[in-house]
Design a protein around this motif. Sequence first.
Motif, PDB file in Angstrom:
ATOM      1  N   TYR A 336       2.739  15.741  31.006  1.00 16.64           N
ATOM      2  CA  TYR A 336       4.006  15.789  31.613  1.00 16.64           C
ATOM      3  C   TYR A 336       4.948  15.265  31.285  1.00 16.64           C
ATOM      4  N   GLU A 337       6.562  16.049  31.413  1.00 19.49           N
ATOM      5  CA  GLU A 337       7.427  15.575  30.892  1.00 19.49           C
ATOM      6  C   GLU A 337       8.782  15.058  31.787  1.00 19.49           C
ATOM      7  N   TYR A 338       8.831  14.099  31.517  1.00 18.07           N
ATOM      8  CA  TYR A 338       9.713  13.336  32.100  1.00 18.07           C
ATOM      9  C   TYR A 338      10.773  14.449  33.256  1.00 18.07           C
ATOM     10  N   ASN A 339      10.500  14.375  34.297  1.00 17.04           N
ATOM     11  CA  ASN A 339      11.605  15.065  34.943  1.00 17.04           C
ATOM     12  C   ASN A 339      11.294  14.626  36.620  1.00 17.04           C
ATOM     13  N   PRO A 340      12.099  13.718  37.089  1.00 16.07           N
ATOM     14  CA  PRO A 340      12.124  12.841  38.354  1.00 16.07           C
ATOM     15  C   PRO A 340      12.432  13.685  39.789  1.00 16.07           C
ATOM     16  N   ASP A 341      13.280  14.509  39.609  1.00 11.97           N
ATOM     17  CA  ASP A 341      13.243  15.362  40.699  1.00 11.97           C
ATOM     18  C   ASP A 341      12.268  16.426  40.882  1.00 11.97           C
TER      19      ASP A 341
END
Length: 518
Positions: A336-341
Amino acid sequence: MKKAVALIISLIIVFSVFAAGCGTKQTANKSLKIFYYAQGADPRGLDPAWVDDGESAKVTVQIYDTLVNYKKDSTEIVPGLAEKWEISPDGKEYTFHLKKGVKFHDGTDFNADAVVYNVERQLPPKVKDDMPYASFTFGAVDKVEKIDDYTVKFILKQPYTPFLANLAMSLAAPIASPTALKAHNDNLNESPVGTGPYKFVKWDKGQSITLERNPNYWGTKPDADKIIFKFEKENSVRANDLIAGQIDMMDGLDPNDIPKLKEKELTIFQDKGMNINYLAFNCSRAPFNDPKLREAVSYAINRDELVKYLYQGYAEVANSPLPSFIPGYDDTVKPYEYNPDKAKQMLKDLGKENLQVKIITYSNPRPYNAVGGQKLAEAVQNYLSKVGIKATIQTYQWTEYKQKSMQGEGDILFYGWTGDNGDADNFLSLFDSNEIKSSLNVAKYTNKQVDELLVKGRLTPNGTERDNIYKQIQQIVAKDAPWILISHGTNLAASSPKIKGFYVHRTGSVFLKDVTKE
């Protein structure tokens, strides 16, 4: 007056004798060749059947030998205590022909009886639950038989492709003296006796372990009269000790210390590491028994930024539990890639906007994490705070940390793995539910399909079909996310320019028998 003169003469004689004695001792000490090696923590123990960590292995590989060995620069198998071997056509019988004339440090003979004793103590009904590598190494063995004094046969329950490579591992596989085992209730953690190049002398807990040369070693005689392993958890202190000439070799090298070591013309060892550095969720209980929550937290961590910041080019971001050079590595798997939202939205959808978690970590550097567990945990804590997760950190010294993680403490914990034998099964078995009780599966992750694929992979000969089995497993665990993959660390170590032949094997072990000192 005569009495005073006599007294002075007596004192001169006494002083001369004393000085001569000291001079003899100093001369003797100076004639000893002593290697000083510094690592970050004490071993957990010195009996290969009872330990599962690299700190232990670095010492035990000097004391014990195995039936087969790895080559210096690979995990290709070469003879060890066994001169040769045959494997039956059905892959279920391994027959080893042993070296003759080899003695344990206690003077007893190495022979087929010794091999049988060492293996049987790690098989049912003798095996204990806290022998962490027993099932992993010998789980496929149905029985082991003495054919004659120097021939021994392993009979497997079913074909097991990694078996030969397992017998070269520095954990579980080394052969200890049966006489010593019987004298110490089958536990040599404090009193190791092997056939290796160095003999155990003493262990000052928290300070050092002293070994001395085995004069009867069956192989090439080692150069050092003594090796002293020193334990210092602070990377910078070990680096300064190396610069000051107080130690000869060190591992756990912090990238921040490399420039000053190079400036002092110390030797830096650097090689691609066969390891994985990871964050593990405790999947056995709430809250992280929910794979959707694990996915949400995975989106919160910027792994690219973290690895670049912490390791400064001496590690690469991991996209698979396997390093890329291990057969079976899947270059299509994507964590899973970085995506804080997206992390925030998923936490809200799951009703976990105000999630509070406990992180546990270790204080010392590890071969896969040169900066130590505290800095890594603090970096992750910072990312979690940005998506509303409040995390506390509890840090332990390594041996205590192992106990805490085995007892299930913490919602999130940091761990890593250095490959033992270059086989995909060796890494992916960390997801085997059967390895939860052995403590190897620290995430306590369970997936029936993964378990079945692991069994299938062990039965399948090396080749494309076997590689594809391991690629399936990598895809499954990427989706289930029992771990957040951090990095594959570069093997880093440093030594004095007087030291020759020093290297870190891909398995993380350091074999000092071939190291010399000018």
